[in-house]
Design a protein around this motif. Sequence first.
Motif, short mmCIF file in Angstrom:
data_model
loop_
_atom_site.label_atom_id
_atom_site.label_comp_id
_atom_site.label_asym_id
_atom_site.label_seq_id
_atom_site.Cartn_x
_atom_site.Cartn_y
_atom_site.Cartn_z
N VAL A 62 19.67 -36.80 12.82
CA VAL A 62 20.73 -36.20 12.79
C VAL A 62 21.09 -34.95 13.02
CG1 VAL A 62 22.19 -34.84 9.75
CG2 VAL A 62 20.10 -37.39 10.55
N ASP A 63 21.82 -34.22 13.29
CA ASP A 63 22.01 -33.20 14.03
C ASP A 63 22.99 -31.74 13.35
OD1 ASP A 63 22.07 -30.97 15.91
OD2 ASP A 63 23.76 -31.89 17.34
N ILE A 64 22.68 -31.48 12.30
CA ILE A 64 23.69 -30.59 12.08
C ILE A 64 23.46 -29.27 12.24
CG2 ILE A 64 23.82 -29.41 9.92
CD1 ILE A 64 23.24 -32.31 8.22
N GLN A 65 24.11 -29.08 12.71
CA GLN A 65 24.34 -27.65 13.34
C GLN A 65 24.97 -26.08 12.96
OE1 GLN A 65 25.51 -26.94 17.65
NE2 GLN A 65 24.03 -28.16 18.13
N ALA A 66 23.49 -25.79 12.00
CA ALA A 66 23.73 -25.22 11.04
C ALA A 66 24.04 -23.75 11.58
CB ALA A 66 22.56 -25.10 9.81
N THR A 67 24.62 -22.77 10.31
CA THR A 67 25.01 -21.35 10.93
C THR A 67 24.29 -20.81 9.70
OG1 THR A 67 26.93 -21.84 11.65
CG2 THR A 67 26.54 -19.44 11.37
N GLY A 68 23.90 -18.85 10.34
CA GLY A 68 22.59 -18.75 9.41
C GLY A 68 21.50 -19.40 8.50
N THR A 69 20.34 -19.78 9.81
CA THR A 69 19.65 -20.20 9.46
C THR A 69 18.09 -19.10 9.10
OG1 THR A 69 19.25 -21.16 11.91
CG2 THR A 69 19.46 -23.14 10.17
N GLY A 114 22.98 -40.31 3.85
CA GLY A 114 22.11 -39.23 3.87
C GLY A 114 20.76 -38.69 3.57
N ALA A 141 16.63 -35.07 2.35
CA ALA A 141 17.57 -35.23 3.59
C ALA A 141 16.60 -36.51 4.39
CB ALA A 141 17.82 -33.83 4.02
N PHE A 148 16.18 -36.40 10.48
CA PHE A 148 15.98 -35.91 10.99
C PHE A 148 14.62 -35.72 11.95
CE2 PHE A 148 18.32 -34.94 7.64
CZ PHE A 148 19.35 -33.52 7.94
N PHE A 151 11.00 -34.63 11.22
CA PHE A 151 10.80 -35.17 9.77
C PHE A 151 11.36 -36.69 9.88
CE2 PHE A 151 11.65 -30.60 10.15
CZ PHE A 151 10.97 -30.19 9.28
#
Lengths: 267, 283
Positions: A62-69, A114, A141, A148, A151
Motif C-alpha cells: 500500500v502506498d498512501i501518500q499522506a500530507t501533514g504526516t 484495507g 491497516a 504496508f 508492517f
Amino acid sequence: MKHSLIPKYVIIAAVTLSITACSSETVQDEKNDLLGHSGISATSHSILEDNADPIYVADSFVDIQATGTPQSYEDLQDFIKPYESVNFLKYEIISQYTPEEAYEFSGDDMFLYGATLYDIHVTYDYMNSQPLDIYTRLSSAGTPESQFEGFPPYLPGEVYACFLPDFDENQINYEFSELLFAIDCISEDVQAYHLGFEKINFVDQTGKSIADSDFSPLSVITSTRNNPVYYVKKIQSDKLVEYLYNDWLSRDYDFQTSFRKTKEEHE
Amino acid sequence: MNKIKILLLFLTASFCAVSILSVSSSAHTVSIVVEHDPQYTGWDIYDESEAHHSNYTTAITVNKGDFTSADFGNYITNAVTQWNNATFNGTDLLYMKESSTGYIKFCKKTLAQMQKVNKGNAWAFVYRSKATTDSNSHYTLNSGNVEIWVNWDDVLSAKATGCKTHTALHELGHVIGLVDIPASVSPNAYLMCNEFGSYYSVPKEITINDKQGAAVILGQHTNHSFSNSGTWNEKIDNTQHRRICSVCEGYTIQNHSFGAWSDYGQWLQVRFCCCGYAQYRDK
C-alpha cells in the motif's frame, strides 16, 4: 482533568511485574478457543530472529501518500490531543480473522480491502500500572495481500505495546501506529522495539534520546517472506513508560481509567 | 538513486475527436522514456502501473463532498481554480472544474477512520484502495470514484491558512499523478513536498517543477527538447551523462559521445563530450 498520580517507582515496579507476565501468563485455554479464525498457530521465538517459515508473500504494498504526516514527537501531539484520554496498553495477538469473517462480524467492508481484524488479549495498562485481562478486537491497516512496507500482518503470540485510542473492550479497537512497539518477552530485561517512524524520537529534557544508542535498525522476517518488520529503535520498556507517563502528564492529557479493571476484580 | 522509467503513452489520432469529458480508452501508440529522479527534476510521478488521471484534455472533475464554503470548501475551490488556470510552456496545463458529480470527492474523516486504513497519522491523503481504473491505470471518471480523505475537525482546521491551501492543492496533485517529494530533496520548495513538519512554511502554490511533472504525466508536454549545450548535459561519471530536457527537466542517460581528437599542447590530445567531459591521450 483527572490524572493518575502514581509515583514513578510504582510505575517501574509495575513494569517489572509485567515482565514476568509477558508471555507466560496468557490464558492458554481461552487463547486456544480463540485461535483458529485463520488457522495460524502461535509464535514463541525471539522477535529479533527471522521466522524460518513465514506464511505470507505480499502481492502488493500500500502506498498512501499522506500530507501533514508528523515529522517529530512534537508534531505527533497534534494527533494525540484531540482524544479525550490516552493510554498505553500491552496486548498479545491471539488470532486473525479472514476478510470474510471480519466483514461478517463487523459489517465494515474496510476489512475486505484495507484492514485486518485480530482477536487480542490486553494484559497491562501501563499508565495506571494495573494488570488487565481483557479479550477484545483490534483492527490494523493493511491485509495479507496488500501490506504496508515494514508492517507485515501480526502472528498469534506476538506481544505489543501501543496507544489504542478510545479503547473500548466492546468495540473494534485500532492502533495509533506511531506509538506501536513490539515487546521482546524472552529477554530478562524487557525491551520495546519501535516499528518504523524513524523521525519520531523520544528525547528527554536534556535533549538525550532514551533509545539504546548502540542499536542499529533491524529488519526481521515475521509473517511475510517479502516484507520484514522494521525495528528502528530499541528502548527499555520501563524507560519508555516513564517517558510517556511524565510527558503526557506534563501536557495535561487525561489517562484513560475506564477499563474493566484487573483480572481479580473481574473475577 | 531512485531512477524510475516512466512510459508515457499517448492516444491515437482518434483521441482528438473524443470529447474532453469522456474516458480515454484508446490504445496507447507512442511511448517516450524519461527519467525523473526528484533530486534532479524537483518532480516525481507515478509510473504507468499506478493509478493517475488520464490526460491533459480530459476534465478533472472535483466534488467538494463533505465540505462547504464555511470550512474547507473555499480551499478546494481555490485549488481547483489554481490548477485549472495553470499554464505550462505557454499553453494550458490541464482542465479542472468543480462538479457535484465529480469523480474526485473530498471526504471529511476522523482520526480514527484514517488510522484504520493507514499506518500513521496525516492531515489528508488520497484513498485509492477502492478507486477503479481502466486498463491503462487511469482513474475511471464515475462520480466519487477517487476519495480524498481530510482530517479537518481534529487537526487541519486548527492549522494556519497556508496549510489548508497547501493540502487541497497537494492532494489534487496526487490525483493528477504527482508523487510526494521527500524532505531529503527539499522540505518546502515544491507543492508536492510533504515532510515539512509543523514548523516549515508549507508551499501554497503550484511551482514550475510541479507543473513540469504534471505536463509530462498528462501528455501535455511530449516533445522533449534536448540540446548539445553543456548546460543541459550533465556528467554522471566517466562513462555516462544526463541529457536534460530544457522544458521539463526530465532526462535520459546516455554514454558519452565525443568529438574528434585535437592537439592539446605538445604531448597530448583531447576530445570533448557535449557535457563538457574531456578525455586526454598521449599524442
